[in-house]
Design a protein around this motif. Structure first.
Motif, mmCIF file in Angstrom:
data_model
loop_
_atom_site.group_PDB
_atom_site.id
_atom_site.type_symbol
_atom_site.label_atom_id
_atom_site.label_comp_id
_atom_site.label_asym_id
_atom_site.label_seq_id
_atom_site.Cartn_x
_atom_site.Cartn_y
_atom_site.Cartn_z
ATOM 1 N N ARG A 1 -12.306 1.646 -5.514
ATOM 2 C CA ARG A 1 -11.879 2.508 -6.620
ATOM 3 C C ARG A 1 -11.725 3.958 -6.184
ATOM 4 N N VAL A 2 -12.518 4.371 -5.200
ATOM 5 C CA VAL A 2 -12.435 5.748 -4.711
ATOM 6 C C VAL A 2 -11.032 6.062 -4.213
ATOM 7 N N LEU A 3 -10.377 5.088 -3.583
ATOM 8 C CA LEU A 3 -9.069 5.294 -2.975
ATOM 9 C C LEU A 3 -7.908 4.984 -3.903
ATOM 10 N N ALA A 4 -8.200 4.574 -5.125
ATOM 11 C CA ALA A 4 -7.145 4.139 -6.043
ATOM 12 C C ALA A 4 -6.032 5.172 -6.233
ATOM 13 N N PRO A 5 -6.332 6.479 -6.388
ATOM 14 C CA PRO A 5 -5.237 7.431 -6.607
ATOM 15 C C PRO A 5 -4.252 7.533 -5.431
ATOM 16 N N LEU A 6 -4.680 7.092 -4.249
ATOM 17 C CA LEU A 6 -3.787 7.105 -3.099
ATOM 18 C C LEU A 6 -2.946 5.835 -3.007
ATOM 19 N N ARG A 7 -3.166 4.912 -3.935
ATOM 20 C CA ARG A 7 -2.480 3.618 -3.876
ATOM 21 C C ARG A 7 -1.731 3.262 -5.158
ATOM 22 N N ASP A 8 -2.133 3.866 -6.268
ATOM 23 C CA ASP A 8 -1.577 3.437 -7.553
ATOM 24 C C ASP A 8 -0.408 4.290 -8.021
ATOM 25 N N GLY A 9 0.089 5.171 -7.138
ATOM 26 C CA GLY A 9 1.207 6.023 -7.487
ATOM 27 C C GLY A 9 0.814 7.409 -7.956
ATOM 28 N N THR A 10 -0.485 7.641 -8.196
ATOM 29 C CA THR A 10 -0.925 8.977 -8.589
ATOM 30 C C THR A 10 -0.573 9.987 -7.502
ATOM 31 N N PHE A 11 -0.940 9.663 -6.271
ATOM 32 C CA PHE A 11 -0.568 10.484 -5.117
ATOM 33 C C PHE A 11 0.330 9.725 -4.148
ATOM 34 N N GLY A 12 0.168 8.444 -4.062
ATOM 35 C CA GLY A 12 0.967 7.649 -3.144
ATOM 36 C C GLY A 12 0.854 6.181 -3.464
ATOM 37 N N SER A 13 1.633 5.407 -2.729
ATOM 38 C CA SER A 13 1.608 3.954 -2.875
ATOM 39 C C SER A 13 2.179 3.364 -1.595
ATOM 40 N N ALA A 14 2.148 2.052 -1.476
ATOM 41 C CA ALA A 14 2.707 1.406 -0.297
ATOM 42 C C ALA A 14 4.193 1.703 -0.169
ATOM 43 N N GLU A 15 4.880 1.811 -1.294
ATOM 44 C CA GLU A 15 6.324 2.066 -1.274
ATOM 45 C C GLU A 15 6.645 3.542 -1.078
ATOM 46 N N ALA A 16 5.768 4.419 -1.515
ATOM 47 C CA ALA A 16 5.990 5.868 -1.396
ATOM 48 C C ALA A 16 4.709 6.508 -0.872
ATOM 49 N N PRO A 17 4.465 6.421 0.438
ATOM 50 C CA PRO A 17 3.199 6.888 1.017
ATOM 51 C C PRO A 17 2.959 8.383 0.800
ATOM 52 N N TRP A 18 1.689 8.725 0.664
ATOM 53 C CA TRP A 18 1.267 10.136 0.598
ATOM 54 C C TRP A 18 1.555 10.786 1.940
ATOM 55 N N ARG A 19 2.244 11.930 1.924
ATOM 56 C CA ARG A 19 2.631 12.616 3.159
ATOM 57 C C ARG A 19 1.786 13.860 3.435
ATOM 58 N N GLY A 20 0.834 14.143 2.567
ATOM 59 C CA GLY A 20 0.010 15.328 2.751
ATOM 60 C C GLY A 20 -1.196 15.068 3.637
ATOM 61 N N THR A 21 -2.145 15.981 3.584
ATOM 62 C CA THR A 21 -3.358 15.907 4.392
ATOM 63 C C THR A 21 -4.467 15.220 3.603
ATOM 64 N N VAL A 22 -5.188 14.340 4.275
ATOM 65 C CA VAL A 22 -6.336 13.662 3.674
ATOM 66 C C VAL A 22 -7.532 13.814 4.602
ATOM 67 N N GLN B 1 1.730 7.632 6.537
ATOM 68 C CA GLN B 1 2.413 8.880 6.848
ATOM 69 C C GLN B 1 1.556 10.114 6.549
ATOM 70 N N ALA B 2 0.295 9.900 6.211
ATOM 71 C CA ALA B 2 -0.600 11.014 5.906
ATOM 72 C C ALA B 2 -1.135 11.640 7.187
ATOM 73 N N ASP B 3 -1.498 12.902 7.084
ATOM 74 C CA ASP B 3 -2.198 13.609 8.158
ATOM 75 C C ASP B 3 -3.686 13.409 7.897
ATOM 76 N N LEU B 4 -4.301 12.452 8.611
ATOM 77 C CA LEU B 4 -5.694 12.104 8.373
ATOM 78 C C LEU B 4 -6.611 12.945 9.259
ATOM 79 N N ARG B 5 -7.533 13.658 8.642
ATOM 80 C CA ARG B 5 -8.532 14.465 9.341
ATOM 81 C C ARG B 5 -9.891 13.834 9.052
ATOM 82 N N VAL B 6 -10.599 13.421 10.080
ATOM 83 C CA VAL B 6 -11.759 12.550 9.917
ATOM 84 C C VAL B 6 -13.014 13.185 10.500
ATOM 85 N N VAL B 7 -14.112 13.127 9.739
ATOM 86 C CA VAL B 7 -15.404 13.646 10.184
ATOM 87 C C VAL B 7 -16.468 12.594 9.893
#
Length: 298
Positions: free
Chosen positions: A123-144, A166-172
């Motif tokens: 559920r934490v990742l839902a906004p990146l998948r349900d179209g709020t920010f992105g989806s499989a068809e329209a990937p999020w292109r910003g920084t995460v 297509q996101a710029d993933l910054r991981v810690v």
């Protein structure tokens, strides 16, 4: 909901930090006077707050309890300039708490009472998948920003998720003990890792003499790009097919420790978003972390 679409999303721990600090060195079992702070914390949130302090548009994705502590935490986060509209609320769990003790040499010990991310699951990742920010068809292109407090299952899902390809993933990683969780993200071209030397050694699988060696070892394991800090010793930036850059931080008097790595990461991201090259971005990150440790930075 806010009308503004954030430029940066920080995914991971959002909790209360309870941090006690002694103005003198402490021995095991010590009972000393000092100061105790009760402030919003968590790796993802700390990075988000550091980004907001640098005038970045940022939202945090995570989970808190549906309790008064959660209400107060989200209100405090919004007051710091971070959007919380897409946070998950968990009526079955209390809001997480991280408790730490520090002295003049740094962290003495810490306990994390943190279960929300595991409880919330995907559920934490839902906004990146349900179209709020992105989806499989329209990937999020910003920084995460990805926080290693996420579960292994969540990190594996991120690595394979077409909505994030297509996101710029910054991981810690959040701690050396959680660094190995990041293994699913090794080998991905759109991932940058931010590690301290102990975390880098965990991923490398062996000890290293300095940050430069540690950074090279993580790249050898498959990382596209990695930055490694080493306390007051030189930090390093390495990547596939690029030279290793190193720079030593300026000497400072320690006023605080918690959050220095998050400040380093945020300053590096902002420098790169502003067009600075690798060397200048590394320098900006080192100086920002030093200012934080000295008590002078945001």
């Amino acid at each position: 909901m806010t009308s503004a679409r954030p430029d940066i999303l920080c995914v991971g721990a959002v909790l209360w930090d309870v941090i006690g600090r002694s103005p003198a060195p402490m021995a095991p079992g010590a009972d000393v006077p000092g100061r105790i702070r009760h402030v919003p914390g968590g790796v993802a949130l700390n990075v988000a707050v550091a980004l907001a302090a640098r005038e970045q548009s940022v939202a945090v994705l995570g989970a808190v309890g549906a309790d008064p502590e959660g209400d107060a935490l989200l209100a405090a986060v919004r007051a710091l300039g971070v959007a919380t509209d897409w946070m998950q609320r968990l009526p079955e769990w209390p809001t997480d708490i991280y408790m730490a003790i520090e002295d003049t040499h740094g962290l003495i010990a810490a306990v994390a009472d943190a279960h929300s991310l595991e409880a919330a699951g995907h559920r934490v990742l839902a906004p990146l998948r349900d179209g709020t920010f992105g989806s499989a068809e329209a990937p999020w292109r910003g920084t995460v920003v990805i926080d290693g407090n996420l579960t292994v299952a969540q990190l594996e899902a991120i690595a394979a998720d077409p909505a994030l390809r297509q996101a710029d993933l910054r991981v810690v990683p959040a701690s050396p003990g959680k660094a190995e969780r990041l293994a699913p993200l090794l080998g991905l071209d759109h991932v940058t890792l931010y590690l301290n030397r102990a975390e880098a050694e965990t991923l490398a699988g062996h000890s290293c003499t300095d940050a430069a060696e540690a950074a090279q070892a993580v790249v050898a394991r498959g990382a596209a790009r990695v930055l490694v800090t080493d306390g007051p010793r030189p930090a390093a930036c390495a990547g596939r097919g690029t030279e290793v850059l190193t720079q030593a931080p300026p000497p400072v008097t320690i006023a605080r420790v918690t959050g220095a790595g998050d400040c380093f990461m945020a300053a590096h991201m902002v420098a790169e978003r502003g067009g600075k090259d690798r060397a200048a971005a590394l320098e900006a990150a080192i100086l920002a972390a030093a200012a934080h440790v000295s008590g002078e930075g945001p």
